[in-house]
Write an enzyme that holds these catalytic residues in place. Structure first.
Site, mmCIF file in Angstrom:
data_model
loop_
_atom_site.group_PDB
_atom_site.id
_atom_site.type_symbol
_atom_site.label_atom_id
_atom_site.label_comp_id
_atom_site.label_asym_id
_atom_site.label_seq_id
_atom_site.Cartn_x
_atom_site.Cartn_y
_atom_site.Cartn_z
ATOM 1 N N GLN A 23 36.988 60.270 27.962
ATOM 2 C CA GLN A 23 38.415 60.374 28.201
ATOM 3 C C GLN A 23 39.044 59.253 27.337
ATOM 4 O O GLN A 23 38.651 58.062 27.540
ATOM 5 C CB GLN A 23 38.684 60.093 29.661
ATOM 6 C CG GLN A 23 39.884 60.337 29.928
ATOM 7 C CD GLN A 23 40.405 61.859 29.895
ATOM 8 O OE1 GLN A 23 39.664 62.795 29.839
ATOM 9 N NE2 GLN A 23 41.829 61.941 29.842
ATOM 10 N N LYS B 258 38.931 68.280 35.236
ATOM 11 C CA LYS B 258 37.978 68.897 34.307
ATOM 12 C C LYS B 258 36.789 69.391 35.173
ATOM 13 O O LYS B 258 35.993 70.475 35.166
ATOM 14 C CB LYS B 258 37.836 68.093 33.220
ATOM 15 C CG LYS B 258 38.882 67.851 32.181
ATOM 16 C CD LYS B 258 38.796 66.848 31.286
ATOM 17 C CE LYS B 258 40.033 66.692 30.318
ATOM 18 N NZ LYS B 258 40.077 65.528 29.329
ATOM 19 N N ASP C 182 35.286 68.204 22.576
ATOM 20 C CA ASP C 182 36.462 67.726 22.426
ATOM 21 C C ASP C 182 37.188 67.910 20.801
ATOM 22 O O ASP C 182 38.290 68.145 20.631
ATOM 23 C CB ASP C 182 36.807 66.262 22.474
ATOM 24 C CG ASP C 182 37.512 65.774 23.899
ATOM 25 O OD1 ASP C 182 38.215 66.574 24.550
ATOM 26 O OD2 ASP C 182 36.988 64.604 24.183
HETATM 27 N N1 LIG Z 1 38.880 62.883 25.256
HETATM 28 C C1 LIG Z 1 39.916 63.453 25.722
HETATM 29 N N2 LIG Z 1 39.935 64.701 25.835
HETATM 30 C C2 LIG Z 1 41.225 65.238 26.207
HETATM 31 O O1 LIG Z 1 41.391 66.707 26.370
HETATM 32 C C3 LIG Z 1 42.290 64.430 26.844
HETATM 33 C C4 LIG Z 1 42.183 62.971 26.697
HETATM 34 N N3 LIG Z 1 41.082 62.489 26.162
HETATM 35 N N4 LIG Z 1 43.085 62.283 27.059
HETATM 36 C C5 LIG Z 1 44.029 62.584 27.932
HETATM 37 C C6 LIG Z 1 44.619 63.899 27.316
HETATM 38 C C7 LIG Z 1 45.424 64.513 28.720
HETATM 39 N N5 LIG Z 1 44.707 65.834 28.827
HETATM 40 C C8 LIG Z 1 45.059 66.601 29.795
HETATM 41 C C9 LIG Z 1 44.310 67.594 30.455
HETATM 42 C C10 LIG Z 1 44.580 68.198 31.661
HETATM 43 C C11 LIG Z 1 46.011 68.098 32.040
HETATM 44 C C12 LIG Z 1 46.640 69.042 33.299
HETATM 45 O O2 LIG Z 1 45.682 69.457 34.014
HETATM 46 N N6 LIG Z 1 47.572 69.175 33.440
HETATM 47 C C13 LIG Z 1 48.220 69.880 34.533
HETATM 48 C C14 LIG Z 1 48.907 68.848 35.793
HETATM 49 C C15 LIG Z 1 48.036 67.577 35.977
HETATM 50 C C16 LIG Z 1 48.873 66.520 37.176
HETATM 51 O O3 LIG Z 1 48.952 67.099 38.288
HETATM 52 O O4 LIG Z 1 49.070 65.457 36.592
HETATM 53 C C17 LIG Z 1 49.367 70.745 34.280
HETATM 54 O O5 LIG Z 1 50.028 70.440 33.161
HETATM 55 O O6 LIG Z 1 49.624 71.642 35.001
HETATM 56 C C18 LIG Z 1 46.896 67.251 31.380
HETATM 57 C C19 LIG Z 1 46.523 66.596 30.300
HETATM 58 C C20 LIG Z 1 43.654 65.756 28.384
HETATM 59 N N7 LIG Z 1 43.424 64.766 27.413
#
Ligand SMILES: Nc1nc(=O)c2c([nH]1)NC[C@@H]1CN(c3ccc(C(=O)N[C@@H](CCC(=O)O)C(=O)O)cc3)C=[N+]21
Ligand SMILES: NC(=O)C1=CN([C@@H]2O[C@H](COP(=O)(O)OP(=O)(O)OC[C@H]3O[C@@H](n4cnc5c(N)ncnc54)[C@H](OP(=O)(O)O)[C@@H]3O)[C@@H](O)[C@H]2O)C=CC1
Ligand SMILES: [Mg+2]
Length: 291
Positions: A97, A53, A120
């Site tokens: 988060q 992020k 969010d």
């Molecule tokens: N307040 C809050 N807001 C959120 O938006 C929030 C949260 N809490 N808690 C957890 C979940 C999970 N989440 C992700 C964000 C980016 C990837 C992301 O960048 N994924 C990459 C890979 C990441 C890696 O390499 O592990 C992809 O899918 O290509 C994944 C999951 C946001 N969340």
């Protein structure tokens, strides 16, 4: 049949270009967009997401502030920081988060974020606005999924949509957005009696379960659009250490018409929608102060 792959990374890249242009225009008017991110505890997956992020902000010309707390921090300390950030006119977005350690009341933390800075879209007032189809901050993951669905050209009005998962951060807002778009929506969860009966009827299937490779090709209607929200790190087997989704990609891609990969699917779009919400918040602030 082999499904078309919906490239979330490429779509994210494209949308982030437009966001960077808007961020630069705001900065030129003296309203540099700024996101504050609070990370509590040392969960390695959360640390990766927060890093993504912050990096996404930097590339788009959005300032970011990061506040890290140990897992045993007193909730009052975090609440005081939220009050300070709410009052700071230089801050446009605030994200805590999730998940939070057990001493926290999650709902109380989310309510403590100013509605105007709740990028969010988790504050009860934004949830209520979304359910009334009013202007709101739309939760980033389901919003990103909607953009991906739009990119496929699949008609949403009248479509049979099935969402697996009923969490506050993914499943429920996803069902609400699909309902607002005119789909006929079924929400499945762990108490659902015959999951495959429902999923096999879906023109649009969204999996947000949190179980690796849970949805197989046999559960999918031929030609369906399959969106895999899951992010799971495999702990054993030949792919140990790798990320995988909630969908068994290989069997699903034989049946589906289009499918998202993991990684490189919904994840990058989630972050893109967070950047967009931060820019929207800054645009509103600039308008309010006549800039
Ligand atoms: N307040 C809050 N807001 C959120 O938006 C929030 C949260 N809490 N808690 C957890 C979940 C999970 N989440 C992700 C964000 C980016 C990837 C992301 O960048 N994924 C990459 C890979 C990441 C890696 O390499 O592990 C992809 O899918 O290509 C994944 C999951 C946001 N969340
Ligand atoms: N790509 C991204 O940007 C994001 C990815 N994620 C990922 O998405 C997944 C879901 O996240 P989240 O919604 O927070 O997870 P939750 O654990 O909060 O919710 C999971 C949902 O799946 C349901 N479920 C569990 N087991 C079954 C089953 N056997 N059959 C049917 N339904 C079942 C649960 O039902 P019940 O309610 O009855 O317990 C629950 O509603 C995770 O892998 C997470 O890491 C999350 C956020 C963003
Ligand atoms: Mg959860």
């Amino acid at each position: 049949m082999t499904a078309r792959i919906i490239d979330g990374k490429a779509l994210a890249e494209q949308v982030r270009g437009e966001i960077a242009t808007r961020a630069a225009a705001l900065a030129a008017r003296g309203e540099q967009p700024c996101l504050a991110v609070l990370l509590i505890g040392a969960d390695p997956a959360s640390a990766v997401y927060v890093r993504n992020k912050v990096a996404g902000c930097e590339k788009a010309g959005i300032r970011s502030l990061r506040f890290d707390y140990s897992a045993d921090v007193a909730p009052d300390v975090v609440m005081a920081k939220l009050a300070e950030l709410n009052a700071d006119p230089a801050v446009h977005g605030i994200l805590v988060q999730l998940p939070l350690p057990p001493q926290f009341d999650e709902a109380a933390v989310l309510e403590a974020i100013s509605v105007e800075k709740d990028v969010d879209g988790f504050h009860a007032e934004n949830v209520g606005r979304l359910s009334q189809n009013q202007e709101a901050f739309i939760p980033c993951t389901p919003h990103g999924v909607m953009k991906m669905l739009e990119s496929t050209g699949v008609p949403l009005a009248g479509a049979e949509a099935v969402v697996i998962g009923r969490s506050n951060i993914v499943g429920k807002p996803m069902a609400m957005l699909l309902t607002n778009a005119g789909a006929t929506v079924t929400v499945c969860h762990s108490k659902t009696r015959d999951l495959a009966f429902h999923t096999r009827r879906a023109d649009i299937l969204v999996a947000a379960v949190g179980k690796p490779r849970f949805v197989t090709g046999a559960m999918i209607k031929p030609g369906a659009v399959v969106i895999d929200v899951g992010i799971n790190r495999l702990t054993d087997g030949p792919d140990a250490g790798k990320l995988c989704g909630d969908v068994d990609f290989d069997s699903a891609a034989q049946v589906a018409g289009a499918i998202t990969p993991v990684p490189g699917g919904v994840g990058p779009m989630t972050i893109t929608m967070l950047l967009e919400n931060t820019v929207i918040s800054a645009e509103r602030a600039a308008r309010r102060s006549g800039r």
